[in-house]
Write a protein that holds these residues in place. Sequence first.
Motif, PDB file in Angstrom:
ATOM      1  N   UNK A   1      31.757  57.446  73.210  1.00 14.24           N
ATOM      2  CA  UNK A   1      30.572  58.513  72.236  1.00 14.24           C
ATOM      3  C   UNK A   1      29.573  57.394  71.615  1.00 14.24           C
ATOM      4  N   UNK A   2      29.613  56.184  72.088  1.00  8.56           N
ATOM      5  CA  UNK A   2      29.152  55.373  71.559  1.00  8.56           C
ATOM      6  C   UNK A   2      27.487  54.913  72.686  1.00  8.56           C
ATOM      7  N   UNK A   3      26.298  54.948  72.157  1.00  6.44           N
ATOM      8  CA  UNK A   3      24.906  54.367  73.209  1.00  6.44           C
ATOM      9  C   UNK A   3      25.756  53.062  72.914  1.00  6.44           C
ATOM     10  N   UNK A   4      25.654  52.858  72.108  1.00 10.89           N
ATOM     11  CA  UNK A   4      25.118  50.760  72.028  1.00 10.89           C
ATOM     12  C   UNK A   4      25.979  50.688  71.288  1.00 10.89           C
ATOM     13  N   UNK A   5      26.307  49.109  71.321  1.00 11.90           N
ATOM     14  CA  UNK A   5      26.845  48.064  70.533  1.00 11.90           C
ATOM     15  C   UNK A   5      26.150  47.266  70.512  1.00 11.90           C
ATOM     16  N   UNK A   6      25.828  46.126  69.445  1.00 10.17           N
ATOM     17  CA  UNK A   6      25.694  44.894  69.185  1.00 10.17           C
ATOM     18  C   UNK A   6      26.390  43.830  68.268  1.00 10.17           C
ATOM     19  N   UNK A   7      26.757  43.039  68.612  1.00  9.63           N
ATOM     20  CA  UNK A   7      27.206  42.369  67.389  1.00  9.63           C
ATOM     21  C   UNK A   7      25.869  41.548  66.713  1.00  9.63           C
TER      22      UNK A   7
ATOM     23  N   UNK B   1      32.168  41.790  63.796  1.00 11.21           N
ATOM     24  CA  UNK B   1      30.912  42.698  62.661  1.00 11.21           C
ATOM     25  C   UNK B   1      29.995  42.914  64.153  1.00 11.21           C
ATOM     26  N   UNK B   2      30.022  44.572  63.649  1.00 14.97           N
ATOM     27  CA  UNK B   2      29.433  45.480  64.816  1.00 14.97           C
ATOM     28  C   UNK B   2      28.390  46.381  64.138  1.00 14.97           C
ATOM     29  N   UNK B   3      27.237  46.660  65.052  1.00 18.81           N
ATOM     30  CA  UNK B   3      26.418  47.419  64.954  1.00 18.81           C
ATOM     31  C   UNK B   3      26.883  48.777  65.581  1.00 18.81           C
ATOM     32  N   UNK B   4      27.221  49.839  65.922  1.00 18.80           N
ATOM     33  CA  UNK B   4      27.079  50.221  66.898  1.00 18.80           C
ATOM     34  C   UNK B   4      25.877  51.836  66.259  1.00 18.80           C
TER      35      UNK B   4
END
Length: 79
Positions: A22-28, A40-43
Amino acid sequence: MGKTIELSNYLKLLEEVNNLPEIEKVEIIDPPEDTEADISLRLKLKPNVNRWSVRGKIQKIRWKYSREYEPITLYLEFY
């Protein structure tokens, strides 16, 4: 006394979250100023994906790699 979670558990958690379909992109990211979190994640979710469903899956992954008395703390931000 600090947390004793092994680094490999953090990496496994991140890998599993990153591989959720379901996730397109993950950033720490750095957590907000008044927030304490181990990770801490930006999804970015794929279109038409329910944020709460994904949050539930991530919580299950979090508990999989946490210790009973030392849970991994997460800050999640969606965009």
